[in-house]
Design a protein around this motif. Structure first.
Motif, PDB file in Angstrom:
ATOM      1  N   PRO A   1     -10.349 -56.684 123.680  1.00 42.99           N
ATOM      2  CA  PRO A   1     -10.552 -58.087 124.090  1.00 42.99           C
ATOM      3  C   PRO A   1     -11.350 -58.236 125.374  1.00 42.99           C
ATOM      4  CG  PRO A   1      -8.268 -57.720 123.421  1.00 42.99           C
ATOM      5  CD  PRO A   1      -8.924 -56.377 123.493  1.00 42.99           C
ATOM      6  N   ILE A   2     -11.194 -57.284 126.317  1.00 44.17           N
ATOM      7  CA  ILE A   2     -11.960 -57.361 127.568  1.00 44.17           C
ATOM      8  C   ILE A   2     -13.448 -57.194 127.283  1.00 44.17           C
ATOM      9  CG2 ILE A   2     -12.447 -56.191 129.753  1.00 44.17           C
ATOM     10  CD1 ILE A   2      -9.445 -55.554 129.899  1.00 44.17           C
ATOM     11  N   MET A   3     -13.795 -56.228 126.425  1.00 43.19           N
ATOM     12  CA  MET A   3     -15.196 -56.011 126.085  1.00 43.19           C
ATOM     13  C   MET A   3     -15.790 -57.225 125.360  1.00 43.19           C
ATOM     14  SD  MET A   3     -16.390 -53.093 127.220  1.00 43.19           S
ATOM     15  CE  MET A   3     -15.616 -53.685 128.706  1.00 43.19           C
ATOM     16  N   LEU A   4     -14.988 -57.840 124.486  1.00 41.81           N
ATOM     17  CA  LEU A   4     -15.446 -59.062 123.819  1.00 41.81           C
ATOM     18  C   LEU A   4     -15.614 -60.195 124.820  1.00 41.81           C
ATOM     19  CD1 LEU A   4     -13.310 -58.997 120.533  1.00 41.81           C
ATOM     20  CD2 LEU A   4     -15.790 -58.746 120.714  1.00 41.81           C
ATOM     21  N   ALA A   5     -14.663 -60.293 125.763  1.00 37.40           N
ATOM     22  CA  ALA A   5     -14.755 -61.337 126.792  1.00 37.40           C
ATOM     23  C   ALA A   5     -15.987 -61.127 127.663  1.00 37.40           C
ATOM     24  CB  ALA A   5     -13.489 -61.341 127.644  1.00 37.40           C
ATOM     25  N   VAL A   6     -16.280 -59.859 127.997  1.00 34.98           N
ATOM     26  CA  VAL A   6     -17.478 -59.544 128.783  1.00 34.98           C
ATOM     27  C   VAL A   6     -18.728 -59.968 128.026  1.00 34.98           C
ATOM     28  CG1 VAL A   6     -18.898 -57.624 129.586  1.00 34.98           C
ATOM     29  CG2 VAL A   6     -16.478 -57.688 130.176  1.00 34.98           C
ATOM     30  N   ALA A   7     -18.796 -59.636 126.738  1.00 33.51           N
ATOM     31  CA  ALA A   7     -19.979 -59.970 125.932  1.00 33.51           C
ATOM     32  C   ALA A   7     -20.194 -61.478 125.883  1.00 33.51           C
ATOM     33  CB  ALA A   7     -19.821 -59.403 124.528  1.00 33.51           C
ATOM     34  N   TYR A   8     -19.124 -62.225 125.659  1.00 32.63           N
ATOM     35  CA  TYR A   8     -19.290 -63.674 125.504  1.00 32.63           C
ATOM     36  C   TYR A   8     -19.313 -64.409 126.835  1.00 32.63           C
ATOM     37  CZ  TYR A   8     -19.561 -63.521 120.537  1.00 32.63           C
ATOM     38  OH  TYR A   8     -20.028 -63.292 119.263  1.00 32.63           O
ATOM     39  N   LEU A   9     -18.916 -63.725 127.924  1.00 35.83           N
ATOM     40  CA  LEU A   9     -19.123 -64.326 129.246  1.00 35.83           C
ATOM     41  C   LEU A   9     -20.608 -64.370 129.568  1.00 35.83           C
ATOM     42  CD1 LEU A   9     -17.826 -65.538 131.762  1.00 35.83           C
ATOM     43  CD2 LEU A   9     -17.600 -63.223 132.685  1.00 35.83           C
ATOM     44  N   THR A  10     -21.360 -63.366 129.104  1.00 33.99           N
ATOM     45  CA  THR A  10     -22.820 -63.401 129.303  1.00 33.99           C
ATOM     46  C   THR A  10     -23.434 -64.587 128.562  1.00 33.99           C
ATOM     47  OG1 THR A  10     -23.242 -61.946 127.401  1.00 33.99           O
ATOM     48  CG2 THR A  10     -22.901 -60.890 129.538  1.00 33.99           C
ATOM     49  N   LEU A  11     -22.931 -64.857 127.344  1.00 34.09           N
ATOM     50  CA  LEU A  11     -23.426 -66.025 126.601  1.00 34.09           C
ATOM     51  C   LEU A  11     -23.023 -67.318 127.305  1.00 34.09           C
ATOM     52  CD1 LEU A  11     -24.745 -67.276 124.078  1.00 34.09           C
ATOM     53  CD2 LEU A  11     -22.504 -67.166 122.964  1.00 34.09           C
ATOM     54  N   ALA A  12     -21.776 -67.372 127.771  1.00 34.07           N
ATOM     55  CA  ALA A  12     -21.306 -68.573 128.482  1.00 34.07           C
ATOM     56  C   ALA A  12     -22.150 -68.822 129.724  1.00 34.07           C
ATOM     57  CB  ALA A  12     -19.834 -68.408 128.859  1.00 34.07           C
ATOM     58  N   GLU A  13     -22.513 -67.740 130.422  1.00 30.04           N
ATOM     59  CA  GLU A  13     -23.330 -67.900 131.628  1.00 30.04           C
ATOM     60  C   GLU A  13     -24.689 -68.496 131.286  1.00 30.04           C
ATOM     61  OE1 GLU A  13     -24.485 -65.358 135.540  1.00 30.04           O
ATOM     62  OE2 GLU A  13     -24.313 -64.242 133.678  1.00 30.04           O
ATOM     63  N   ARG A  14     -25.310 -67.988 130.258  1.00 30.40           N
ATOM     64  CA  ARG A  14     -26.633 -68.502 129.882  1.00 30.40           C
ATOM     65  C   ARG A  14     -26.544 -69.943 129.391  1.00 30.40           C
ATOM     66  NH1 ARG A  14     -28.787 -63.621 126.153  1.00 30.40           N
ATOM     67  NH2 ARG A  14     -30.736 -64.821 126.142  1.00 30.40           N
ATOM     68  N   LYS A  15     -25.471 -70.280 128.702  1.00 29.61           N
ATOM     69  CA  LYS A  15     -25.283 -71.656 128.223  1.00 29.61           C
ATOM     70  C   LYS A  15     -25.008 -72.613 129.384  1.00 29.61           C
ATOM     71  CE  LYS A  15     -25.437 -71.847 123.614  1.00 29.61           C
ATOM     72  NZ  LYS A  15     -26.262 -72.830 122.884  1.00 29.61           N
ATOM     73  N   VAL A  16     -24.077 -72.206 130.268  1.00 33.26           N
ATOM     74  CA  VAL A  16     -23.695 -73.080 131.397  1.00 33.26           C
ATOM     75  C   VAL A  16     -24.891 -73.327 132.307  1.00 33.26           C
ATOM     76  CG1 VAL A  16     -22.328 -73.168 133.523  1.00 33.26           C
ATOM     77  CG2 VAL A  16     -21.240 -72.517 131.367  1.00 33.26           C
ATOM     78  N   ILE A  17     -25.620 -72.256 132.656  1.00 29.85           N
ATOM     79  CA  ILE A  17     -26.784 -72.421 133.527  1.00 29.85           C
ATOM     80  C   ILE A  17     -27.855 -73.254 132.820  1.00 29.85           C
ATOM     81  CG2 ILE A  17     -28.659 -71.192 134.693  1.00 29.85           C
ATOM     82  CD1 ILE A  17     -26.704 -68.925 135.220  1.00 29.85           C
ATOM     83  N   GLY A  18     -27.976 -73.061 131.503  1.00 27.85           N
ATOM     84  CA  GLY A  18     -28.924 -73.865 130.739  1.00 27.85           C
ATOM     85  C   GLY A  18     -28.593 -75.346 130.806  1.00 27.85           C
ATOM     86  N   TYR A  19     -27.324 -75.686 130.596  1.00 23.75           N
ATOM     87  CA  TYR A  19     -26.925 -77.096 130.649  1.00 23.75           C
ATOM     88  C   TYR A  19     -27.095 -77.676 132.056  1.00 23.75           C
ATOM     89  CZ  TYR A  19     -24.957 -76.660 125.954  1.00 23.75           C
ATOM     90  OH  TYR A  19     -24.798 -76.465 124.614  1.00 23.75           O
ATOM     91  N   ILE A  20     -26.791 -76.880 133.084  1.00 24.30           N
ATOM     92  CA  ILE A  20     -26.958 -77.364 134.464  1.00 24.30           C
ATOM     93  C   ILE A  20     -28.433 -77.632 134.751  1.00 24.30           C
ATOM     94  CG2 ILE A  20     -26.790 -76.669 136.896  1.00 24.30           C
ATOM     95  CD1 ILE A  20     -24.154 -75.280 136.196  1.00 24.30           C
ATOM     96  N   GLN A  21     -29.304 -76.825 134.183  1.00 30.54           N
ATOM     97  CA  GLN A  21     -30.749 -76.981 134.393  1.00 30.54           C
ATOM     98  C   GLN A  21     -31.406 -77.836 133.295  1.00 30.54           C
ATOM     99  OE1 GLN A  21     -31.991 -72.876 134.564  1.00 30.54           O
ATOM    100  NE2 GLN A  21     -31.310 -72.625 136.675  1.00 30.54           N
ATOM    101  N   VAL A  22     -30.577 -78.549 132.528  1.00 31.53           N
ATOM    102  CA  VAL A  22     -31.043 -79.431 131.457  1.00 31.53           C
ATOM    103  C   VAL A  22     -31.860 -78.649 130.429  1.00 31.53           C
ATOM    104  CG1 VAL A  22     -31.893 -81.755 130.975  1.00 31.53           C
ATOM    105  CG2 VAL A  22     -31.231 -81.169 133.282  1.00 31.53           C
ATOM    106  N   ARG A  23     -31.314 -77.480 130.035  1.00 39.79           N
ATOM    107  CA  ARG A  23     -31.884 -76.696 128.953  1.00 39.79           C
ATOM    108  C   ARG A  23     -30.788 -76.482 127.906  1.00 39.79           C
ATOM    109  NH1 ARG A  23     -32.396 -71.864 129.934  1.00 39.79           N
ATOM    110  NH2 ARG A  23     -31.486 -71.629 132.016  1.00 39.79           N
ATOM    111  N   ILE A  24     -31.156 -75.913 126.782  1.00 37.89           N
ATOM    112  CA  ILE A  24     -30.181 -75.675 125.710  1.00 37.89           C
ATOM    113  C   ILE A  24     -29.527 -74.314 125.850  1.00 37.89           C
ATOM    114  CG2 ILE A  24     -29.881 -75.449 123.211  1.00 37.89           C
ATOM    115  CD1 ILE A  24     -32.171 -77.431 122.872  1.00 37.89           C
ATOM    116  N   GLY A  25     -30.293 -73.310 126.270  1.00 39.38           N
ATOM    117  CA  GLY A  25     -29.772 -71.953 126.317  1.00 39.38           C
ATOM    118  C   GLY A  25     -29.936 -71.270 124.970  1.00 39.38           C
ATOM    119  N   PRO A  26     -29.384 -70.059 124.799  1.00 34.34           N
ATOM    120  CA  PRO A  26     -29.540 -69.322 123.526  1.00 34.34           C
ATOM    121  C   PRO A  26     -28.992 -70.140 122.352  1.00 34.34           C
ATOM    122  CG  PRO A  26     -28.588 -67.926 125.229  1.00 34.34           C
ATOM    123  CD  PRO A  26     -28.581 -69.304 125.774  1.00 34.34           C
ATOM    124  N   ASN A  27     -29.788 -70.327 121.325  1.00 35.79           N
ATOM    125  CA  ASN A  27     -29.324 -71.107 120.166  1.00 35.79           C
ATOM    126  C   ASN A  27     -29.950 -70.647 118.853  1.00 35.79           C
ATOM    127  OD1 ASN A  27     -31.917 -71.995 120.643  1.00 35.79           O
ATOM    128  ND2 ASN A  27     -31.466 -74.140 120.166  1.00 35.79           N
TER     129      ASN A  27
END
Length: 363
Positions: free
Chosen positions: A32-58
Motif C-alpha cells: 500500500p505504501i508503494m501504491l500511495a507513493v505512485a498515486y501521490l505523484t499523480l495527485a501532485e501533478r493534478k493539484v498543481i495543474g488545477y492551481i495553475q488552471v491546467r488539467i494535468g495528466p488525463n
C-alpha cells in the motif's frame, strides 16, 4: 486474520509459520505504501495543474489514473547508465540507502490501536534512527557519481537535512515529554478526549516546526535548493537514470507520507475521532447505524489526517518561491532550534504543573 492463517499453516514448523506471517505483514504495509507513493505523484501533478488552471495528466487511463503505471514502465525499460570512473558499487548503493530507511521506519507505525508490525517501546527513537540514515544515501550518491555538480548538490542537501533533523529531533522530544512515553501508540492514547485534547494545541509552535522541518528534510519546495536546476543542474542525483533515478523519488515521496503519518500520530490524535468527547452529541452520532462506526475512531481517521498533510506538501510546491540557501540555513539554526529548546522547557512546565486538559492526571 492472523489466527486463521496460522490454522491453515498448522502443518508447517512453527518457526517457518512465524517467518511467513511476518513477511505477509511486511507486504501488507509495503505494497500500500508503494501504491500511495505512485498515486501521490499523480495527485501532485493534478493539484498543481488545477492551481495553475491546467488539467494535468488525463491521457493514460480514465482521467489519467494509469499515468503512474505508465511512468513506472517507462523507467523500467530505460537503460541505467553508469558515469565513467564512477564507483559502481557505491553508485548503486546510494539509492538503496535512501529508500530502505524510509520503508524500514514503517515497522513501528501504529495504524490503529494494537495494529503495528512491531509495538516497540522505543518507537520514536527507532524512527529518528531510521530517518537519519537517509543522509548517507545522499552523500554516497553524490560522491560516487564522479561529478562535481552531483557532489556539490550532495553537500548542500546533506547540510540541509542534518540542520532540520536537529529541529525535528527536539520536536519529537517535546512530544515525548507531553506523552510520557517513547511508544507511538501510547502517545496517541495520551491524546484521548476532544479535538482540543490533542497535542497540536499545547505544542502548537513545535507542531509547525516539526512539519516545516519535515518539508525541508525531504528537500521539497520551497526548500529544494539542492535540486535547483538553474544553479546546480539537478542536485546529487544528476548522474542517475532509469530505475536508479526513480528510487530517489520513491524515497522522497515515501518520506513525505511517513512525516505526514507521524505528524498525525504525534499532534493530531492519530486514529482518534475528532467527534469523540463531545458528550451527548458524540453518543448521538456514534449510535447512528453505519454512520456511527464511520465517525468512530479507526485507521480511516489516520489516513484522512495524513492525506491532509500530504496535500499541504503539494500546495507549498505550487505556491511558494524557492528560498535562498542562506535563508534556509538561518531559519533552521537561528529560529527553529532555539524555539524548540524554549518550548521544551514550556512543555516540561506544563507536564509538571499537570495543566488541564492535556496533562491533568486526576481526570
Amino acid at each position: 486474520m492472523v489466527e486463521y492463517i496460522e490454522q491453515m499453516l498448522s502443518w508447517m514448523p512453527e518457526s517457518m509459520v512465524t517467518v511467513l506471517i511476518i513477511n505477509l505483514k511486511i507486504m501488507a504495509i509495503v505494497i500500500p505504501i508503494m501504491l500511495a507513493v505512485a498515486y501521490l505523484t499523480l495527485a501532485e501533478r493534478k493539484v498543481i495543474g488545477y492551481i495553475q488552471v491546467r488539467i494535468g495528466p488525463n491521457r493514460v487511463g480514465p482521467r489519467g489514473l494509469l499515468q503512474p503505471i505508465a511512468d513506472g514502465l517507462k523507467l523500467l525499460m530505460k537503460e541505467t547508465i553508469l558515469p565513467s570512473n564512477a564507483n559502481r558499487f557505491l553508485f548503486l548503493l546510494g539509492p538503496v540507502l535512501t529508500l530502505a530507511p524510509a520503508l524500514a521506519a514503517w515497522a513501528v507505525i501504529p495504524f490503529d490501536e494494537g495494529m503495528a508490525l512491531s509495538d516497540l517501546n522505543a518507537g520514536l527513537l527507532y524512527i529518528l534512527a531510521m530517518t537519519s540514515m537517509g543522509v548517507y544515501g545522499v552523500i554516497i550518491a553524490g560522491w560516487a557519481s564522479n561529478s562535481k555538480y552531483a557532489f556539490l548538490g550532495a553537500l548542500r542537501s546533506a547540510a540541509q537535512i542534518v540542520s532540520y533533523e536537529i529541529a525535528m529531533g527536539f520536536a519529537v522530544v517535546a512530544v515525548l515529554i507531553a506523552g510520557g512515553s517513547l511508544n507511538i501508540g501510547e502517545i496517541v492514547i495520551a491524546q484521548q478526549g476532544t479535538i482540543f485534547h490533542w497535542f497540536w494545541l499545547p505544542l502548537l509552535p513545535i507542531f509547525f516546526i516539526y512539519f516545516i522541518s519535515g518539508v525541508a528534510e525531504t528537500n521539497r519546495a520551497p526548500f529544494d535548493v539542492a535540486e535547483g536546476e538553474s544553479e546546480i543542474v539537478a542536485g546529487f542525483h544528476v548522474e542517475y537514470s532509469a530505475m536508479t533515478f526513480s528510487v530517489f523519488f520513491l524515497a522522497e515521496y515515501a518520506n513525505m507520507i511517513l512525516i505526514a503519518f507521524l505528524a498525525a500520530l504525534m499532534f493530531m490524535g492519530g486514529w482518534l475521532s475528532p467527534f469523540a468527547g463531545l458528550g451527548g452529541l458524540s453518543e448521538f452520532l456514534f449510535n447512528i447505524p453505519y454512520l456511527g462506526k464511520l465517525l468512530g475512531s479507526g485507521i480511516h481517521w489516520l489516513i484522512i489526517k495524513s492525506a491532509m498533510f500530504c496535500f499541504l506538501y503539494l500546495w507549498f510546491r505550487a505556491t511558494f518561491p524557492r528560498y535562498r540557501y542562506d535563508q534556509i540555513m538561518r531559519l533552521g539554526w537561528k529560529v527553529f532550534i532555539p524555539l524548540t529548546i524554549v518550548w521544551l522547557l514550556v512543555a516540561g512546565v506544563l507536564v509538571i504543573g499537570e495543566v488541564p486538559p492535556w496533562f491533568d492526571k486526576t481526570v
